[in-house]
Write a protein that holds these residues in place. Structure first.
Motif, PDB file in Angstrom:
ATOM      1  N   MET A  79       0.868  -1.175   0.000  1.00 11.86           N
ATOM      2  CA  MET A  79       0.000   0.000   0.000  1.00 11.86           C
ATOM      3  C   MET A  79       0.906   1.227   0.000  1.00 11.86           C
ATOM      4  N   PHE A  80       0.469   2.311  -0.655  1.00 10.22           N
ATOM      5  CA  PHE A  80       1.359   3.441  -0.870  1.00 10.22           C
ATOM      6  C   PHE A  80       0.834   4.740  -0.259  1.00 10.22           C
ATOM      7  N   THR A  81       1.781   5.524   0.246  1.00 10.42           N
ATOM      8  CA  THR A  81       1.512   6.840   0.818  1.00 10.42           C
ATOM      9  C   THR A  81       2.541   7.815   0.248  1.00 10.42           C
ATOM     10  N   CYS A  82       2.555   9.017   0.769  1.00 12.38           N
ATOM     11  CA  CYS A  82       3.541  10.005   0.335  1.00 12.38           C
ATOM     12  C   CYS A  82       4.740  10.099   1.274  1.00 12.38           C
ATOM     13  N   THR A  83       4.529   9.848   2.566  1.00 11.46           N
ATOM     14  CA  THR A  83       5.582  10.022   3.559  1.00 11.46           C
ATOM     15  C   THR A  83       5.636   8.835   4.515  1.00 11.46           C
ATOM     16  N   GLY A  84       6.774   8.704   5.185  1.00 12.31           N
ATOM     17  CA  GLY A  84       6.901   7.677   6.199  1.00 12.31           C
ATOM     18  C   GLY A  84       5.950   7.883   7.359  1.00 12.31           C
ATOM     19  N   SER A  85       5.692   9.130   7.711  1.00 12.36           N
ATOM     20  CA  SER A  85       4.723   9.407   8.775  1.00 12.36           C
ATOM     21  C   SER A  85       3.351   8.834   8.435  1.00 12.36           C
ATOM     22  N   GLU A  86       2.906   9.070   7.205  1.00 13.05           N
ATOM     23  CA  GLU A  86       1.617   8.519   6.769  1.00 13.05           C
ATOM     24  C   GLU A  86       1.642   6.995   6.773  1.00 13.05           C
ATOM     25  N   ALA A  87       2.770   6.427   6.365  1.00 14.47           N
ATOM     26  CA  ALA A  87       2.880   4.974   6.302  1.00 14.47           C
ATOM     27  C   ALA A  87       2.801   4.363   7.701  1.00 14.47           C
ATOM     28  N   ASN A  88       3.491   4.963   8.676  1.00 12.49           N
ATOM     29  CA  ASN A  88       3.393   4.470  10.048  1.00 12.49           C
ATOM     30  C   ASN A  88       1.980   4.650  10.600  1.00 12.49           C
ATOM     31  N   ASP A  89       1.349   5.763  10.261  1.00 14.65           N
ATOM     32  CA  ASP A  89      -0.029   6.011  10.661  1.00 14.65           C
ATOM     33  C   ASP A  89      -0.935   4.900  10.134  1.00 14.65           C
ATOM     34  N   LEU A  90      -0.777   4.570   8.845  1.00 15.61           N
ATOM     35  CA  LEU A  90      -1.579   3.521   8.228  1.00 15.61           C
ATOM     36  C   LEU A  90      -1.295   2.161   8.873  1.00 15.61           C
ATOM     37  N   ALA A  91      -0.029   1.884   9.151  1.00 11.98           N
ATOM     38  CA  ALA A  91       0.337   0.612   9.787  1.00 11.98           C
ATOM     39  C   ALA A  91      -0.346   0.456  11.138  1.00 11.98           C
ATOM     40  N   LEU A  92      -0.391   1.530  11.925  1.00  7.85           N
ATOM     41  CA  LEU A  92      -1.052   1.468  13.230  1.00  7.85           C
ATOM     42  C   LEU A  92      -2.557   1.268  13.080  1.00  7.85           C
ATOM     43  N   ARG A  93      -3.155   1.923  12.106  1.00  9.08           N
ATOM     44  CA  ARG A  93      -4.596   1.730  11.876  1.00  9.08           C
ATOM     45  C   ARG A  93      -4.895   0.265  11.577  1.00  9.08           C
ATOM     46  N   ILE A  94      -4.085  -0.336  10.723  1.00  8.64           N
ATOM     47  CA  ILE A  94      -4.304  -1.733  10.349  1.00  8.64           C
ATOM     48  C   ILE A  94      -4.081  -2.649  11.548  1.00  8.64           C
ATOM     49  N   ALA A  95      -3.024  -2.379  12.313  1.00 11.40           N
ATOM     50  CA  ALA A  95      -2.719  -3.214  13.479  1.00 11.40           C
ATOM     51  C   ALA A  95      -3.857  -3.169  14.492  1.00 11.40           C
ATOM     52  N   ARG A  96      -4.409  -1.996  14.724  1.00 11.74           N
ATOM     53  CA  ARG A  96      -5.494  -1.867  15.698  1.00 11.74           C
ATOM     54  C   ARG A  96      -6.767  -2.529  15.190  1.00 11.74           C
ATOM     55  N   HIS A  97      -7.010  -2.414  13.901  1.00  9.36           N
ATOM     56  CA  HIS A  97      -8.188  -3.057  13.325  1.00  9.36           C
ATOM     57  C   HIS A  97      -8.064  -4.574  13.419  1.00  9.36           C
ATOM     58  N   HIS A  98      -6.894  -5.102  13.124  1.00  8.60           N
ATOM     59  CA  HIS A  98      -6.695  -6.558  13.089  1.00  8.60           C
ATOM     60  C   HIS A  98      -6.729  -7.180  14.475  1.00  8.60           C
ATOM     61  N   THR A  99      -6.114  -6.527  15.449  1.00  6.02           N
ATOM     62  CA  THR A  99      -5.991  -7.112  16.787  1.00  6.02           C
ATOM     63  C   THR A  99      -7.139  -6.752  17.713  1.00  6.02           C
ATOM     64  N   GLY A 100      -7.816  -5.652  17.426  1.00 11.48           N
ATOM     65  CA  GLY A 100      -8.830  -5.159  18.342  1.00 11.48           C
ATOM     66  C   GLY A 100      -8.247  -4.429  19.530  1.00 11.48           C
ATOM     67  N   GLY A 101      -6.918  -4.322  19.578  1.00  6.74           N
ATOM     68  CA  GLY A 101      -6.248  -3.589  20.643  1.00  6.74           C
ATOM     69  C   GLY A 101      -5.845  -2.200  20.190  1.00  6.74           C
ATOM     70  N   THR A 102      -5.438  -1.399  21.162  1.00  8.78           N
ATOM     71  CA  THR A 102      -4.959  -0.044  20.844  1.00  8.78           C
ATOM     72  C   THR A 102      -3.547   0.200  21.352  1.00  8.78           C
ATOM     73  N   GLY A 103      -3.013  -0.690  22.192  1.00 12.31           N
ATOM     74  CA  GLY A 103      -1.720  -0.470  22.822  1.00 12.31           C
ATOM     75  C   GLY A 103      -0.563  -0.581  21.848  1.00 12.31           C
ATOM     76  N   VAL A 104       0.406   0.328  22.007  1.00 15.21           N
ATOM     77  CA  VAL A 104       1.600   0.342  21.160  1.00 15.21           C
ATOM     78  C   VAL A 104       2.831   0.461  22.049  1.00 15.21           C
ATOM     79  N   ILE A 105       3.843  -0.326  21.753  1.00 13.01           N
ATOM     80  CA  ILE A 105       5.113  -0.259  22.473  1.00 13.01           C
ATOM     81  C   ILE A 105       6.190   0.221  21.511  1.00 13.01           C
ATOM     82  N   VAL A 106       6.983   1.202  21.954  1.00 11.24           N
ATOM     83  CA  VAL A 106       8.083   1.750  21.164  1.00 11.24           C
ATOM     84  C   VAL A 106       9.319   1.839  22.050  1.00 11.24           C
ATOM     85  N   THR A 107      10.434   2.235  21.477  1.00  7.66           N
ATOM     86  CA  THR A 107      11.653   2.410  22.262  1.00  7.66           C
ATOM     87  C   THR A 107      11.725   3.827  22.820  1.00  7.66           C
ATOM     88  N   ALA A 108      12.623   4.018  23.786  1.00  9.50           N
ATOM     89  CA  ALA A 108      12.584   5.190  24.669  1.00  9.50           C
ATOM     90  C   ALA A 108      12.810   6.522  23.967  1.00  9.50           C
TER      91      ALA A 108
END
Length: 435
Positions: free
Chosen positions: A129-158
């Motif tokens: 799937m295509f976007t214009c920027t990496g920010s949009e791509a990460n945004d889209l990835a999170l939307r898909i992850a939340r839709h697929h899992t039914g969760g909202t929690g995200v873990i990142v590094t410090a």
């Protein structure tokens, strides 16, 4: 890269940035341009270096100021196959003269490129799937992850950086933006125990895990590539909790790490979603994701996705040309060879200098810690002095890490041993001049 030079020291400034209070001390013509820029763009925009540098053109691994003076570019991974690469330039020009429209019309170029891109990944059956920027791509990835899992929690590094939209700014601690209530940050480099503790804390607060999101080089955490494979137990812990592993390849992808086209491959990972950006179009705005089919299936059926400019024919032509150049010029192999040489030589410089600490690198992405020679403590101020000293010697790098103390060396991939030697000479001279 998605990429950032924000640090934990001060979210409102860059450690090696220009202080606009010094505008009056600049050359009159340069100062006038800075004033006009500030008036037109506003205070949120920043310029690199204590004395800003203006560029008029770029070619290969060099940028040129209006007087034609060359600066060695050891920072920019956006033009990853080199500034103004003729093969990319020609492909873009040809396509721009032919057709440029959105993805709701059928075009062969987009399908051809998507198939080529998917073939470079080993995720099993997947979609692009295509976007214009990496920010949009990460945004889209999170939307898909939340839709697929039914969760909202995200873990990142410090000290992670994943973009500037509202959704990804709150999972980017390096920006200084408060983390969302559903976000947890773990120390870098992350391990399975820390991730498991973050998952448990989310659950205690009634939040189900959706995803772990990480740059495969932990670039904003200080460039932490080794040991290769340390992220595999993290992936296993995330999967065991029902979450998805999202590999942010905006900075580490497209041959940057050498030996592999994708940074996650160094760690033996099989991500659920891979995010790509910056170097994808060598400067043209194209980014996107590759996602396993079973992860996307319900989202694709239930949600309408459209991006007016994402995946347009001109940007796709640039992206296809980038893949051509990476292969024809064997740039991932060059990144491995020259990066290995540069890492070893930087280590020798560090061994001889009380200002440099640990040197780390994978391919042509290197980090070198700058320290206080009296105490050995990380020093963002001295790192800024090194960055600016090299700028004065016409070699461009930046700084990263939670204290802004890590030199960030991330040149275009055609960087040669001769270029590496020029960088090393400028570093040695700069270190010799610092107290």
């Amino acid at each position: 890269m998605t990429g950032s030079d924000g640090t934990g020291m001060d979210a409102a400034r860059m450690v090696n940035g220009f202080d606009t209070a010094r505008t009056g001390a600049l050359d009159p013509e340069l100062g006038d341009l800075v004033r006009r820029r500030d008036a037109a763009l506003g205070g949120a925009y920043r310029l690199f270096y204590a004395t800003p540098v203006q560029f008029a053109r770029g070619e290969g691994v060099y940028l040129y100021d209006p007087d034609g003076t060359a600066y060695l570019d050891a920072y920019n991974n956006v033009p990853s196959v080199g500034h103004s690469h003729p093969r990319v330039t020609e492909a873009v020009s040809r396509q721009l003269q032919t057709l440029n429209t959105h993805t709701r019309y059928l075009t062969a170029g987009l399908v051809d490129y998507a198939e080529r891109l998917l073939a470079t990944h080993q995720l099993g059956p997947a979609h692009a799937m295509f976007t214009c920027t990496g920010s949009e791509a990460n945004d889209l990835a999170l939307r898909i992850a939340r839709h697929h899992t039914g969760g909202t929690g995200v873990i990142v590094t410090a000290n992670a950086y994943h973009g500037v939209t509202s959704a990804v700014a709150e999972v980017s601690p390096s920006l200084g933006v408060p983390l969302g209530r559903h976000v947890r940050a773990v120390p870098a480099p992350p391990d399975a125990a820390a991730v498991a503790a973050a998952i448990a804390d989310l659950e205690r607060h009634g939040v189900r895990l959706a995803a772990f999101l990480a740059d495969s080089l932990l670039s904003s955490d200080g460039v932490l590539p080794d040991p290769a494979g340390f992220l595999k137990p993290v992936q296993d812990a995330v999967r065991a909790a029902g979450g998805l592993y999202i590999a942010d390849e905006v900075q580490s992808g497209f041959g940057r790490t050498g030996g592999h086209l994708w940074g996650y491959q160094r760690h033996g990972l099989e991500p659920d979603i891979v995010v790509m950006g910056k170097p994808m179009g060598n400067g043209l705005p194209i980014a996107g994701i590759v996602v396993r089919r079973e992860v996307l299936a319900d989202f694709g059926a239930a949600v309408r996705y459209f991006n007016t400019f994402g995946g347009n024919p001109v940007c796709v032509a640039a992206a296809a040309a980038v893949l051509d150049v990476l292969d024809a010029e064997q740039l991932p192999a060059n990144a491995a060879a020259v990066g290995g040489y540069l890492t070893a030589e930087l280590g020798r410089v560090a061994a001889a200098s009380p200002l440099l600490g640990e040197v780390r690198g994978a391919g042509l992405y290197l980090g070198a810690d700058v320290v206080d020679p009296a105490t050995g403590a990380p020093s963002g101020a001295r790192a800024a002095a090194v960055v600016n000293g090299r700028r004065d010697r016409r070699v461009l790098i930046s700084a990263t890490g939670p204290l802004g103390h890590t030199l960030k060396i991330r040149p275009p991939l055609p960087f040669s041993r001769a270029n590496a030697d020029q960088l090393l000479e400028a570093l040695t001279d700069t270190l010799a001049d610092l107290p």
